[in-house]
Design a protein around this motif. Structure first.
Motif, mmCIF file in Angstrom:
data_model
loop_
_atom_site.group_PDB
_atom_site.id
_atom_site.type_symbol
_atom_site.label_atom_id
_atom_site.label_comp_id
_atom_site.label_asym_id
_atom_site.label_seq_id
_atom_site.Cartn_x
_atom_site.Cartn_y
_atom_site.Cartn_z
ATOM 1 N N HIS A 52 16.702 61.174 56.733
ATOM 2 C CA HIS A 52 16.216 59.921 57.305
ATOM 3 C C HIS A 52 17.295 58.856 57.528
ATOM 4 N N PRO A 72 15.248 54.452 55.636
ATOM 5 C CA PRO A 72 13.819 54.130 55.523
ATOM 6 C C PRO A 72 13.332 54.251 54.084
ATOM 7 N N ASN A 73 12.558 53.269 53.651
ATOM 8 C CA ASN A 73 11.968 53.277 52.317
ATOM 9 C C ASN A 73 10.462 53.077 52.420
ATOM 10 N N ARG A 74 9.711 53.800 51.596
ATOM 11 C CA ARG A 74 8.264 53.586 51.542
ATOM 12 C C ARG A 74 7.975 52.204 50.993
ATOM 13 N N CYS A 75 6.913 51.592 51.485
ATOM 14 C CA CYS A 75 6.496 50.305 50.942
ATOM 15 C C CYS A 75 4.979 50.246 50.875
ATOM 16 N N LEU A 76 4.476 49.470 49.950
ATOM 17 C CA LEU A 76 3.043 49.236 49.777
ATOM 18 C C LEU A 76 2.778 47.763 50.023
ATOM 19 N N GLU A 92 0.156 51.593 53.303
ATOM 20 C CA GLU A 92 1.501 52.151 53.138
ATOM 21 C C GLU A 92 2.228 52.153 54.471
ATOM 22 N N SER A 93 3.505 51.830 54.438
ATOM 23 C CA SER A 93 4.319 51.863 55.649
ATOM 24 C C SER A 93 5.763 52.133 55.242
ATOM 25 N N GLN A 94 6.679 51.814 56.134
ATOM 26 C CA GLN A 94 8.096 51.973 55.835
ATOM 27 C C GLN A 94 8.851 50.701 56.175
ATOM 28 N N THR A 129 8.448 52.422 63.649
ATOM 29 C CA THR A 129 8.407 53.085 62.347
ATOM 30 C C THR A 129 8.359 52.064 61.216
ATOM 31 N N GLU A 192 3.170 54.125 40.549
ATOM 32 C CA GLU A 192 2.676 53.692 41.854
ATOM 33 C C GLU A 192 1.230 53.222 41.744
#
Length: 208
Positions: A52, A72-76, A92-94, A129, A192
């Protein structure tokens, strides 16, 4: 004029390796050059980087003058409900994690850092994204604030590693377990879940 003559594009492996050698003097002081290059090589083999990761180069009049990375990092996050619907849900997104912002010392003081950040923001805004960007920095905070980032202090807790912490025993009514390869994934899932609960609770307090 600097912006008009500059192009932001994906850096080649050779270009980014050259800038890694250049930033060694500032970022790799606790290593030898060979150790620093070996560390960066090993980091680049991690799945997060191989799948990524995007290295960027700012090229001005045919010369690479600055570079950075986007990971890219996952985020809530939660969207505050509107109208009669007061149910809070976690989404959830990035986010685009921006790192290793570096300007070749031979070309500093000419606005190349500002140009790179401006062009990078244009690029990221077109990429659906990402819902946001984040940039970890402990220097030049005012520079990044000038380019639109907000200074948000992280909430963190540091536990010093010494003989007393390594030999810690649980107090009465408190249980703990070591984190191992076998339970790491489950531990992250639990964490999480707790984060999601905290997000909902915080949003609910605002609504109440």
């Amino acid at each position: 004029a600097c912006l008009q003559m500059s192009v932001l594009r994906r850096a080649t492996p050779a270009e980014f390796e050259e800038h890694t050698r250049l930033n060694f003097a500032e970022w790799g002081r606790t290593f030898s050059l060979s150790e620093y290059m070996q560390r960066e090589h090993l980091v680049g083999l991690l799945p997060l980087y191989t799948k990524h990761y995007t290295p960027y180069a700012l090229v001005h009049d045919g010369t690479m003058v600055a570079s950075c990375e986007v990971i890219p990092n996952r985020c809530l996050y939660v969207l505050m409900p509107k109208g009669e619907d007061q149910q809070v849900t976690v989404h959830e997104s990035q986010v685009a994690g921006i790192a290793s912002v570096f300007v070749d010392p031979s070309y500093r003081g000419r606005g190349h850092g500002s140009t790179m950040m401006s062009l990078l923001m244009e690029t990221l805004r077109k990429d659906e994204t990402f819902c946001a960007s984040e940039l970890y920095a402990d220097i030049n905070i005012e520079f990044y604030k000038k380019h639109g980032w907000k200074d948000i202090r992280p909430l963190e807790r540091a536990i010093p590693i010494n003989e007393s912490t390594l030999s810690i025993t649980p107090t009465q009514g408190c249980a703990y377990e070591d984190v191992t390869d076998d339970n790491l994934a489950l531990t992250c899932q639990r964490d999480e879940g707790l984060i999601k609960e905290d997000l909902v609770a915080h949003a609910q307090r605002i609504l109440d």
